[in-house]
Design an enzyme around this catalytic site. Structure first.
Site, mmCIF file in Angstrom:
data_model
loop_
_atom_site.group_PDB
_atom_site.id
_atom_site.type_symbol
_atom_site.label_atom_id
_atom_site.label_comp_id
_atom_site.label_asym_id
_atom_site.label_seq_id
_atom_site.Cartn_x
_atom_site.Cartn_y
_atom_site.Cartn_z
ATOM 1 N N HIS A 180 -4.098 6.621 3.197
ATOM 2 C CA HIS A 180 -4.472 4.642 2.526
ATOM 3 C C HIS A 180 -4.054 3.684 3.105
ATOM 4 O O HIS A 180 -5.000 2.768 3.687
ATOM 5 C CB HIS A 180 -4.724 5.189 0.505
ATOM 6 C CG HIS A 180 -5.198 3.880 0.623
ATOM 7 N ND1 HIS A 180 -4.557 2.835 -0.222
ATOM 8 C CD2 HIS A 180 -6.629 3.732 -0.203
ATOM 9 C CE1 HIS A 180 -5.909 1.462 -1.053
ATOM 10 N NE2 HIS A 180 -6.760 2.340 -0.680
ATOM 11 N N ASP B 136 0.726 -1.500 -0.008
ATOM 12 C CA ASP B 136 0.134 -0.236 -0.083
ATOM 13 C C ASP B 136 0.709 1.468 -0.003
ATOM 14 O O ASP B 136 2.362 1.415 -0.203
ATOM 15 C CB ASP B 136 -0.814 -0.147 1.009
ATOM 16 C CG ASP B 136 -2.649 0.707 0.713
ATOM 17 O OD1 ASP B 136 -2.419 1.652 0.696
ATOM 18 O OD2 ASP B 136 -3.132 0.163 1.199
ATOM 19 N N SER C 267 -11.180 -0.477 -1.780
ATOM 20 C CA SER C 267 -9.425 -0.681 -0.690
ATOM 21 C C SER C 267 -10.088 -0.480 0.215
ATOM 22 O O SER C 267 -9.121 -0.700 1.375
ATOM 23 C CB SER C 267 -9.251 0.438 -0.648
ATOM 24 O OG SER C 267 -8.433 0.914 -1.966
#
Length: 768
Positions: free
Chosen positions: A201, A136, A529
């Site tokens: 994220h 990620d 996600s």
């Protein structure tokens, strides 16, 4: 707006698949499996030798090479010209030379919603030995979600490292490993040359899957409660492959897989995806996850945010788990109250409290910035730079569309009312008071503005409502059928991916907007996600209960115990939700599993037209396709059944399956078929009796749907029941359709897609 979004993203996401002339660009030279007994240093020498044979005069292999893949499989990444790419492609041992494609990143009520309470999440003592590897944007190690307090010593099997990047980045007994990769050596000034997360994220996905329990978590007071992952005591290893302003390169992704496999992780979580369908041998995520499977590691993938368009699903390899996104029973509502007393229900994550005060309300179309060539139509969408700041300043502004809110704070506006009929099932957060109404409600608000001499309004801080329709697959979640192998149903299942709260980077904007200077420890965002790490956490939970289970066994357990979804709420049916909504608690005791080995996937690839030579280079052993003719994928031991039929063709298929008993030693399962009247399905034999755990039994499913014309999907299911365990497998029959010529970005935050790609909006594909 959806069509508009689709077109602008396509125009900005066209990938460059080749370098031109003598320009050097990073390419991946993939050479298949690593032969046993060959060290990574020996492979590195081979890679340098290969490069020296093709590089132009005056260029050394050390200058060209970026990565040498040799810990888990064989290959390398190097900066090459077109001519050098061609020469390498013709060399013995080279499976393929791939361009360094860019990929994009595709919560805590959600775990309770699925029935995985805090007590149950700590049920299996082996949890501390489970390692979740995450590919990620990095991680914020100081977050309470990654505290190592009270955890035991590190698992001895872990062979990873903690790359600090020369900064104050540190690991602990929770975050036990961290690496970062940057093949193109691109660094935004706001980035960290370390595994530290500048985007948010990766911190969010990691804590969703395996974060420690943190009480009092909230997003500026919203969604307050305990934030935690599915396996709070499992370990995390971060592999940073995505960068602010850049994206995620295929070379970096493949190197991260190479390291994660060798490091000894148990589950790999990849909330990333390509905007275009690739063949399996051309996709770094499919290649990496294949080698993970060979080494007993399940890869959990996001399905993508390209919905509701058909054939838009990403990460469709059968050896990985593909996860769609669905809602939970919490909805964020921010209402608009007009001066005439009328109230309109808006959808937004609005943390700004204006109290009972009212403010002047204007229409964006009445604030034209003539000096920029704007018009009433353009300014009605409130695009940044096209608004008259003298008219906007201090006012609430009513706007057409969803993605023009940046024009309001930049013109000194107080707040914004936006419009969307396409995204009624997901809330966005903003850097000023804002909400989103339906287009019909916007017209009524506009009528009020036109009829009032002094229009006023207020935007209320968000309330949390109970969504009684949940779970439903969200509109943005990518849909099947599988673009490469229609006879493998994708996505596999769905998990919570809407309005998910989880840990956040203190260096990242909560709205993916660099102008938003607020800092928050937790953020609420949406996307596949977010659903992917829910499935990752559930897989880790099953792994903690059954350490010896194979990747296919874990995947089967998650799919066959998934809660059936209501097709009346999701018209795309299994193409939206696969086997159903994930149920981690039931998955630890599935009764029967559909297991599959490397050889099963090899047979599948032979059926897909792979030849023996390619297979041997891919797997690193002596497997062959001898005697296996190309054909349908019906006999792969998969926990679902998919029958694609040419338009105006006959729906006739026969599927061979084998199940393994992991339930009661002495048990008999009976098959029940649920199907529409025009679809005939038989199961032979219709009962399976077992006398011990681990025993295997086989059966055949025959499907007859007659002649089909323009049939989007027919849904059925087969359930095996022993009185306690229900083993449910979906069956879909449909006429084959051509894939769309392009797909849209698998973005971290749906709103960032439009922001990133509209002219004059200073974003990028990561939503910053």
């Amino acid at each position: 707006m959806t069509t508009f979004l689709f077109l602008i993203v396509f125009s900005c996401l066209a990938l460059s698949f080749q370098s031109y002339g003598d320009e050097r660009k990073v390419h991946i030279v993939y050479m298949g499996g690593r032969s046993k007994g060959v060290s990574s240093s020996s492979l590195s020498s081979i890679h340098h030798s290969m490069l020296n044979k093709v590089l132009s005069s005056g260029v050394s292999s050390s200058e060209s090479i970026v990565y040498s893949y040799g810990r888990s499989f064989n290959g390398f990444a190097a900066r090459l010209t077109d001519e050098e790419v061609e020469k390498l492609s013709e060399m013995d041992g080279v499976v393929s030379v791939l361009p360094n494609t860019k990929f994009q990143p595709h919560t805590t009520r959600s775990w309770d919603f699925m029935g995985l309470t805090r007590n149950l999440s700590l049920r299996y003592p082996n949890q501390g030995n489970v390692i979740v590897g995450v590919l990620d944007t990095g991680i914020w190690p100081e977050s309470e979600s990654f505290s190592g307090d009270g955890l035991g010593s590190l698992p001895s099997k872990f062979k990873g490292t903690c790359q600090t990047g020369g900064t104050n980045f540190t690991c602990n007994n929770k975050l036990i490993g961290a690496r970062y990769y940057n093949a193109d050596n691109f660094f935004d000034p706001r980035e960290f040359k370390s595994p530290r997360d500048a985007i948010g994220h990766g911190t969010h996905t990691s804590s969703t899957a395996a974060g420690r329990a943190v009480g009092g978590a909230s997003y500026f007071g919203l969604a307050e409660g305990e934030a935690r992952g599915a396996v709070p005591e499992a370990r995390i290893a971060m592999y940073k492959v995505c960068w602010l302003g850049y994206g995620c390169s295929g070379a970096d992704i493949l190197k991260a897989f190479d390291d994660a496999i060798a490091d000894g992780v148990d589950i790999i979580s990849v909330s990333l995806g390509s905007g275009f369908p690739f063949e399996y041998y051309e996709d770094p995520i499919a290649i990496g996850s294949f080698h993970a499977m060979k080494n007993g590691i399940l890869t959990s993938n996001s399905a993508g945010n390209a919905g509701p368009f058909p054939i838009s699903v990403a990460n469709y390899a059968p050896w990985s788990l593909t996860v769609a996104a669905s809602s939970i029973d919490r909805k964020f509502v921010s209402n608009v109250v007009l001066g005439n007393g009328n109230t309109y229900i808006g959808i937004a994550i609005n943390s700004f409290n204006l109290g009972n005060s009212v403010s002047p309300l204007i229409y964006g179309g009445d604030a034209v910035n003539v000096s920029t060539g704007s018009s009433e139509l353009i300014s009605s969408y409130c695009f940044d730079g096209y608004m008259n700041s003298q008219k906007v300043k201090g006012n609430l502004v009513l706007c057409n569309g969803l993605f023009g809110e940046e024009g309001i704070p930049n013109a000194d506006g107080l707040g914004v009312i936006l419009s969307s009929d396409n995204y009624k099932d997901v809330a966005f957060n903003f850097r000023l008071p804002a909400t989103v109404l339906s287009s019909q409600d916007v017209q009524e608000v506009l009528a009020y503005i036109r009829s009032s001499s002094n229009p006023i309004a207020t935007i209320k801080m968000s309330d949390e409502w109970n969504d009684t329709l949940a779970p439903t697959v969200v509109s943005f979640s990518s849909r099947g059928p599988n673009p490469i192998t229609p006879d493998i149903l994708k996505p596999d299942l769905t998990a919570p991916g809407v309005d998910i709260i989880a840990a956040w980077s203190l260096a990242a904007s909560p709205t993916f907007n660099p102008e938003d200077q607020r800092i928050t420890k937790f953020n609420i965002i949406s996307g596949t996600s977010m659903s992917c790490p829910h499935a990752t956490g559930a897989a880790a939970y099953v792994k903690s209960a059954h350490p010896s289970w194979s990747p296919a066994a874990i995947k089967s357990a998650l799919m066959t115990t998934a809660t059936p979804m209501d097709s009346r709420k999701n018209e795309d049916a299994e193409f939206a939700y696969g086997a159903g909504h994930i149920n981690p608690v039931k998955a630890v005791d599935p009764g029967l599993i559909f297991d599959a080995s490397e050889q099963d996937y090899i047979t599948f690839l032979c059926k897909q037209g792979y030849n023996t030579s390619t297979l041997q280079r891919l797997t690193g052993d002596n497997c062959t396709c001898n005697g296996i003719a190309p054909g349908k994928a019906w006999n792969l031991n998969y926990p679902s059944f998919s029958l694609s039929v040419p338009d105006n063709g006959y729906a006739l298929g026969s599927f061979y399956r084998t199940v393994t008993n992991v339930g009661f030693p002495n048990s008999t399962y009976y098959a029940t078929v649920f199907a529409p009247e025009n679809l005939k399905i038989s199961v032979e034999p219709a009962s399976l009796s077992f006398t011990q755990v681990g025993e295997k039994k086989s059966f055949v499913v025959k499907v007859d749907g007659g002649k089909l014309f323009q049939q989007p999907i027919m849904s059925a299911c087969i359930t095996w029941f022993d009185g306690v365990h229900s083993v449910r497998t979906p069956v879909v029959v449909f006429t084959t359709v051509l894939p769309l010529p392009f797909n849209v970005d698998q973005g971290a935050d749906l709103r960032s897609i439009g922001k990133a790609n509209f002219p004059r909006l200073n974003g990028n594909l990561m939503g910053n």
